[in-house]
Scaffold this motif. Structure first.
Motif, PDB file in Angstrom:
ATOM      1  N   THR A  35       0.526  -1.507  -0.220  1.00 33.36           N
ATOM      2  CA  THR A  35       0.162   0.303   0.135  1.00 33.36           C
ATOM      3  C   THR A  35       0.843   1.650  -0.048  1.00 33.36           C
ATOM      4  OG1 THR A  35       0.187   0.066   2.394  1.00 33.36           O
ATOM      5  CG2 THR A  35      -2.656  -1.225   0.647  1.00 33.36           C
ATOM      6  N   GLY A  36       2.163   0.773  -0.218  1.00 35.42           N
ATOM      7  CA  GLY A  36       3.147   2.640  -0.280  1.00 35.42           C
ATOM      8  C   GLY A  36       3.237   3.551  -1.653  1.00 35.42           C
ATOM      9  N   THR A  37       2.415   2.292  -2.348  1.00 38.14           N
ATOM     10  CA  THR A  37       2.246   2.917  -3.719  1.00 38.14           C
ATOM     11  C   THR A  37       0.906   3.664  -3.852  1.00 38.14           C
ATOM     12  OG1 THR A  37       3.389   1.019  -5.163  1.00 38.14           O
ATOM     13  CG2 THR A  37       2.362   2.516  -6.526  1.00 38.14           C
ATOM     14  N   LYS A  38       0.277   4.951  -4.133  1.00 37.30           N
ATOM     15  CA  LYS A  38      -0.946   5.713  -4.035  1.00 37.30           C
ATOM     16  C   LYS A  38      -2.330   5.625  -5.603  1.00 37.30           C
ATOM     17  CE  LYS A  38       0.546   5.946   0.532  1.00 37.30           C
ATOM     18  NZ  LYS A  38       0.513   4.612   1.281  1.00 37.30           N
ATOM     19  N   GLN A  39      -2.971   5.819  -4.862  1.00 40.01           N
ATOM     20  CA  GLN A  39      -3.743   6.071  -5.831  1.00 40.01           C
ATOM     21  C   GLN A  39      -4.808   7.529  -5.811  1.00 40.01           C
ATOM     22  OE1 GLN A  39      -7.004   4.412  -7.922  1.00 40.01           O
ATOM     23  NE2 GLN A  39      -7.694   5.989  -8.355  1.00 40.01           N
TER      24      GLN A  39
END
Lengths: 158, 292
Positions: A35-39
């Motif tokens: 979940t480190g990559t964000k939308q």
């Protein structure tokens, strides 16, 4: 329809059966709990979802998960060493005060990583261009550009 | 999750053409930087479609030069590949400039030249430049392949001459259309990245001493499709590109353009750009600073 894909994420091979309508961002966050990559915007404007695919920065929100088949994906979780030691770029973001709310930071670290791989000695203008696919609503960018410039200087022995 | 019906990935041009021809619900997807965004906003032209991926077709991405010196660019070649390609930099520099002006790095890494053309936008940065190179487009269908001049491809806003079952596979530029020419492309936009052109202007010029032997001028967003400024091109031939001549030439460009008002810019502003940008672009191509 689901499709079988083989994808290497942060050095670990995954054989997965994914819905072909899934974005790479959804695969990373919802299936692999990375979940480190964000939308952010969801349409490739803000760069918060940037990851490396075979070393190239892409916006994972507008990249189908099935396109990652047979490719190597690096997310922000794969940028630091496995023992948690930050990369020099991450360290420089901290040292330069290039972080406020932090939402854009994973994408910017990814974009900066790709930039310095391709252009080890970028000018300030080249840094701005290399980070132009990433929005930050807090910092005003100056310290982010400083952070990347400082890494390049340190790497080049200065 | 995107709301399309199915996704298949073609492994050859034949396979793609068969899939597209045999299914009226099928649509091509390349880098996805247009198609997926339209899907995100639930554009009816894309929701529920059967998407045919083409980016893994061998040979569809890349730049090659044949023994005659003619250049072929695969439709699935990304903007980053074009911008950094040695042949493009050497022979088609203005095309590299246009590719490098699109979006930001992440978009350029996946967006393709074929997509830039096939989505039919008048603002497509590579389209205006390709018009100056008299490029031809290679189109495949079930009966084989044919070539079409790039200037006949765009038929209206978002409309191109591609039937269901046809696939744009390559862009070709003949040696005679780049050798001895110098080109430049100016994208006028509010931001220097992640923006759509308010107006795009491509020029390609061949000099004979201090006289213009041949000049080609093309615009994006100066009409419903990318277009050439034929009257201005005729005017320029045989003339010395002095400041006065370039100024006249800029005004003559308006004879072939049909700029309009949009939320991005007023018609009057676009027409001002139409008269000014070709002057700058020609000066740039000829090695000046573009401040004509």
């Amino acid at each position: 329809m689901r499709k079988a894909i083989n994808v290497e994420v942060n050095g670990k091979a995954h054989e997965m059966f994914v819905d072909e309508r899934l974005s790479l961002l959804e695969l990373l966050r919802d299936e692999l709990q990375l979940t480190g990559t964000k939308q952010g915007c969801g349409v490739g404007e803000c760069g918060a979802c940037a990851v490396l695919v075979d070393g190239k920065a892409v916006d994972s929100c507008i990249y189908l998960a099935v396109w990652a088949d047979s490719r190597k994906v690096t997310t922000i979780e794969g940028i630091a060493a496995t023992d948690g030691t930050l990369s020099d770029i991450q360290e420089s973001f901290v040292e330069s005060g290039a972080i406020q709310c932090g939402f854009c930071t994973p994408g910017l670290v990814i974009a900066a990583t790709a930039l310095l791989d391709q252009q080890p000695e970028p000018s300030r203008a080249q840094i701005r261009r290399g980070l132009s696919g990433n929005l930050c609503r807090c910092t005003g960018y100056s310290k982010i550009i400083d952070a990347v410039e400082n890494v390049a200087k340190t790497r080049n022995g200065g | 999750m995107y709301d399309f019906n199915s996704y298949t990935e073609a492994h050859s041009i034949d396979e793609a053409v068969r899939a597209l021809g045999g299914n009226p619900n099928a649509r091509v997807i390349a880098g996805g930087t247009d198609v997926l965004i339209k899907l995100r906003s639930r554009d009816e032209a894309f929701v529920g479609r059967d998407l045919e991926g083409i980016t893994r077709i061998p040979g569809l991405a890349g730049v090659s030069v044949d023994t005659q010196g003619d250049i072929t660019i695969g439709a699935a070649t990304s903007f980053s590949q074009i911008e950094n390609d040695e042949t493009i930099t050497r022979c088609l520099a203005s095309l590299g400039t246009a590719a490098g002006s699109i979006g930001g790095p992440q978009i350029r890494n996946v967006g393709t030249i074929g997509g830039n053309l096939a989505n039919g936008a008048t603002s497509a940065d590579t389209a205006a430049v390709l018009l100056t190179y008299n490029a031809s487009l290679v189109i495949h269908d079930s009966s084989g392949s044919h070539e079409m001049p790039a200037c006949e491809f765009h038929t209206g806003p978002g409309k191109v001459r591609l039937e269901q079952g046809q696939l744009l596979t390559a862009v070709k530029i003949a040696r005679a259309d780049y050798e001895g020419y110098r080109g430049s492309y100016i994208k006028f936009a509010v931001r220097q990245a992640m923006d759509i052109a308010t107006l795009g202007c491509a020029v390609l010029v061949k000099m004979d001493g201090n006289v213009i032997e041949d000049l080609r001028i093309a615009f994006g967003v100066a009409g419903p499709t990318p277009l050439r400024a034929a009257a201005a091109e005729r005017f320029a031939k045989g003339k010395v590109p002095s400041g006065k001549i370039l100024e006249q030439l800029g005004r003559i460009c308006l004879e072939d353009t049909k700029a309009r008002d949009s939320w991005r810019a007023a018609k009057a502003f676009r027409e001002q750009l139409i008269t000014v940008l070709p002057q700058r672009a020609i000066s740039q191509a000829l090695g000046g600073d573009g401040n004509a």
